[in-house]
Design a protein around this motif. Sequence first.
Motif, PDB file in Angstrom:
ATOM      1  N   UNK A   1       0.857  -1.194   0.000  1.00  0.00           N
ATOM      2  CA  UNK A   1       0.000   0.000   0.000  1.00  0.00           C
ATOM      3  C   UNK A   1       0.891   1.241   0.000  1.00  0.00           C
ATOM      4  N   UNK A   2       0.811   2.037  -1.053  1.00  0.00           N
ATOM      5  CA  UNK A   2       1.680   3.203  -1.201  1.00  0.00           C
ATOM      6  C   UNK A   2       0.826   4.476  -1.229  1.00  0.00           C
ATOM      7  N   UNK A   3       1.178   5.439  -0.367  1.00  0.00           N
ATOM      8  CA  UNK A   3       0.436   6.702  -0.294  1.00  0.00           C
ATOM      9  C   UNK A   3       1.256   7.847  -0.867  1.00  0.00           C
ATOM     10  N   UNK A   4       0.626   8.615  -1.748  1.00  0.00           N
ATOM     11  CA  UNK A   4       1.276   9.793  -2.312  1.00  0.00           C
ATOM     12  C   UNK A   4       1.588  10.844  -1.260  1.00  0.00           C
ATOM     13  N   UNK A   5       0.833  10.800  -0.150  1.00  0.00           N
ATOM     14  CA  UNK A   5       1.061  11.755   0.930  1.00  0.00           C
ATOM     15  C   UNK A   5       2.417  11.491   1.595  1.00  0.00           C
ATOM     16  N   UNK A   6       2.865  10.238   1.554  1.00  0.00           N
ATOM     17  CA  UNK A   6       4.138   9.868   2.184  1.00  0.00           C
ATOM     18  C   UNK A   6       5.318   9.948   1.216  1.00  0.00           C
TER      19      UNK A   6
END
Length: 220
Positions: free
Chosen positions: A131-136
């Motif tokens: 799970x990859x978040x653009x926010x991080x």
Amino acid sequence: MTPELVIYDLDGVLVDSEWLVAEVWSTELAAYGVEIAPIALIERFAGKTDTSMAEVLAAETGAAPARAMLEAVHASASEALKTNLQAIDGAGDALAASPFLKCVCSNSGPDRIRASLTKTGLHRHFEEEALFSGVEAANPKPHPDIHLQALAQFGVGPGAAVVIEDSVTGVTAARAAGVPSIGFLGASHIADGHGQALLEAGAAMLVERHADMLQAICAL
Ligand SMILES: [Mg+2]
């Protein structure tokens, strides 16, 4: 093609969240005296981070600081998603039937990604580290950072992956990462003409239903 990895966007691809979240934004903005309809917010901001949306709306309207808008929206959105979020038709079956490695690259925050997948029962199809978040990331979509991060983590080259995206922002990010993309039109917020916009942004083809996704991927 037979890809090694399929990279799914979350909002508008796996979960039908764009209307719910746009309605929350519209309601919160109305409390500041700013009238913007949910559909207008979707047209301008679908696929963008909440932070970038708040910064633009705060600068344009002067109604409240971006941080105050964000806090109000996050509290209401998490309630709305907890109560009303649904998976997009056929997403669970398509994920279960897909023989490829899979991950999620989303511009939502990490907590919302996990909560959305859990609420809709789709979490079982993804490893925690997928799970990859653009926010991080250093830069959210339309920059290619999270797609590149996913490719590196799985040890897969861009030509051996496929991105599934519903927004011009996401298709643009995939293109910048060198990964072919399929434009998905099955969410409830998708308007006429959106498919053409996705093709112009670089999507290799369009798919309207998850039931057709596996065949489309293999036909790429
Ligand atoms: Mg999306």
